[in-house]
Write an enzyme that holds these catalytic residues in place. Structure first.
Site, PDB file in Angstrom:
ATOM      1  N   SER A  99       0.817  -1.220   0.000  1.00 48.41           N
ATOM      2  CA  SER A  99       0.000   0.000   0.000  1.00 48.41           C
ATOM      3  C   SER A  99       0.846   1.264   0.000  1.00 48.41           C
ATOM      4  O   SER A  99       0.407   2.307  -0.499  1.00 48.41           O
ATOM      5  CB  SER A  99      -0.930   0.010   1.218  1.00 48.41           C
ATOM      6  OG  SER A  99      -0.189   0.008   2.424  1.00 48.41           O
TER       7      SER A  99
ATOM      8  N   ASP B 254      -1.879   7.811   8.481  1.00 43.67           N
ATOM      9  CA  ASP B 254      -2.150   7.169   9.759  1.00 43.67           C
ATOM     10  C   ASP B 254      -0.799   6.703  10.269  1.00 43.67           C
ATOM     11  O   ASP B 254       0.224   6.921   9.631  1.00 43.67           O
ATOM     12  CB  ASP B 254      -3.183   6.038   9.650  1.00 43.67           C
ATOM     13  CG  ASP B 254      -2.748   4.925   8.706  1.00 43.67           C
ATOM     14  OD1 ASP B 254      -1.555   4.532   8.741  1.00 43.67           O
ATOM     15  OD2 ASP B 254      -3.586   4.439   7.929  1.00 43.67           O
TER      16      ASP B 254
ATOM     17  N   HIS C  24       1.259   4.714   7.653  1.00 40.92           N
ATOM     18  CA  HIS C  24       1.320   5.120   6.247  1.00 40.92           C
ATOM     19  C   HIS C  24       1.775   6.573   6.125  1.00 40.92           C
ATOM     20  O   HIS C  24       1.163   7.466   6.721  1.00 40.92           O
ATOM     21  CB  HIS C  24      -0.045   4.960   5.569  1.00 40.92           C
ATOM     22  CG  HIS C  24      -0.476   3.543   5.433  1.00 40.92           C
ATOM     23  ND1 HIS C  24      -1.182   2.878   6.415  1.00 40.92           N
ATOM     24  CD2 HIS C  24      -0.285   2.648   4.428  1.00 40.92           C
ATOM     25  CE1 HIS C  24      -1.415   1.631   6.027  1.00 40.92           C
ATOM     26  NE2 HIS C  24      -0.882   1.466   4.822  1.00 40.92           N
TER      27      HIS C  24
END
EC number: 3.1.1.53
Length: 424
Positions: free
Chosen positions: A40, A326, A329
């Site tokens: 991601s 977050d 990330h």
């Protein structure tokens, strides 16, 4: 030659003032022939699934999203796709290969085959797997997944023997005993085929201890036999443990061919997926960026263990991962490491990437590319420099020629000025 010592002194003074050309803690490339595998943190397509819709969840600069040089999937990893039903077909090709994934299979996920299993064994499996991937991608351009077809002539079906949470193991497949088998002492075989790739990474897995069934203990035994070459690859369980009982995997690099999977006891395993390696290339070390969680979650160091010189350069941040999107990330340190993908660099080494190929204060260890010729500043207090003599001599000659030209010009203007004064 009287200018040479002066030039070396000047070079040392320049070095002491800060022109070190130090190795930088980034991943980069020497040209446009590169590729990145990720999750991601480099998955540009994931933005449609998150709220708010912005790229701050990535450590990758969004400028690279349309480069066509990235294969990334949020929530996944190459190891996870290799073994489990949660699959993404990682596919890419390049002379220079970069990996920034692995965090989606860590001790935080606590996977083990059964209640008495061991996640430590799965961390060991992860390290062995990535060792093979990194070593082979230093000599192959292309990586993708392929399905492995197999033929089993019995009536028993494959069974999902290993599962934990959302993770269900489907590579290798486990074929249960025939209904008429009185116990787990039996021989069983299945044919499988590898075709279309130069080489393949396939799993060969056995349980690492004794399996208890109906008051009997069984040892695992698995073999792959290449019917074309006569080569056999096999493992027998020799441990006596009955707790921590889990699946030890070894990762074989096999050529195309017709194979026979054989079991003499317990269960038959047969590979269902393989890493497809294609297009041999000149040796080019891969680059691996540490893939870990914020310290609030447990991570592992298996990609670091797998990434060893000369076939691999490992890059890591010195601080905790703290994201801006977050907590897991968008970390500034890892964003900085990946920023090197925005430009070409001439030299790579174990210590880092060199931006220039002229001189440096550091010898590049395990160098790749066009690397600096400077060797070392031997004393941190006294800048005693050791340089490759050829560029020093050439630069000394150029400096000498420049000095001669300046002296000639000065003499010319002095003589010319004196002549004018005399005429006046």
């Amino acid at each position: 030659m009287f200018l040479l010592p002066r030039f070396i002194l000047v070079s040392c003074i320049i070095g002491s003032l800060g022109f070190y050309n130090p190795p930088t803690n980034v991943v980069s490339h020497v040209n446009g022939d590169w590729f990145l595998f990720g999750d991601s943190r480099s998955d540009c397509n994931h933005i449609v699934n998150i709220n708010p819709h912005n790229y701050s969840y990535m450590d990758l600069n969004p400028v690279l999203c349309d480069s066509g040089k990235i294969s990334s999937k949020a929530g996944n990893s190459i190891f996870r796709s290799f073994h489990f039903t949660d699959f993404y077909n990682y596919t890419g090709e390049g002379q220079q290969i970069i990996f920034y994934e692995g965090v989606n299979f860590t001790p935080y996920h606590a996977f083990k085959c059964n209640r008495s299993g061991s996640n430590d064994i799965w961390m060991q499996n992860k390290g062995l797997f990535y060792t093979q991937v990194y070593k082979n991608m230093a000599v192959y351009r292309s990586l993708t997944f392929v399905n492995v077809p197999y033929v089993y002539n019995g009536s028993a079906q494959s069974t999902a023997l290993c599962k934990s949470g959302s993770l269900v193991l489907n590579n290798p497949a486990y074929i249960a005993p025939q209904a008429n088998s009185g116990d787990y002492y039996y021989k069983v075989e299945a044919d499988f085929y590898l075709s279309g790739c130069d080489e393949y990474i396939v799993p060969l897995c056995i349980f690492n201890g004794k399996f208890l069934s109906n008051t009997k203990y069984y040892d695992d035994s698995q073999y792959y036999f290449n019917k074309d070459t006569g080569v056999i690859y096999g493992l027998n369980s020799t441990e006596t443990i009955t707790t921590g009982f889990d699946l030890n995997c070894y990762y074989l690099v096999l050529p195309s061919g017709n194979y026979l999977a054989i079991s003499n006891e317990l269960l038959l395993t047969v590979p269902t997926k393989a890493i497809c390696l294609n297009k041999r290339k000149d040796f080019t070390p891969v680059q691996v960026v540490d893939s870990r969680w914020n310290n609030a979650r447990q991570s592992d160091n298996m990609t670091a263990v797998a990434c060893q010189p000369p076939y691999c350069y490992f890059r890591n941040s010195t601080t905790n991962y703290v994201g801006v999107y977050d907590i897991n990330h968008g970390d500034a340190g890892f964003t900085s490491i990946l920023s090197g993908l925005l430009y070409n660099s001439p030299c790579f080494s174990q210590q880092g990437v060199f931006r220039y190929d002229n001189v440096s204060s550091v010898w590049p260890l395990y160098p790749y590319g066009r690397c600096p010729t400077a060797a070392d500043i031997n004393n941190p207090d006294l800048p005693i420099c050791v340089y490759d003599p050829l560029p020093v001599i050439l630069l000394g000659i150029l400096l000498g020629v420049a000095v001669i030209i300046i002296v000639v010009l000065l003499l010319y203007f002095m003589v010319d000025n004196g002549t004018r004064l005399h005429d006046a």
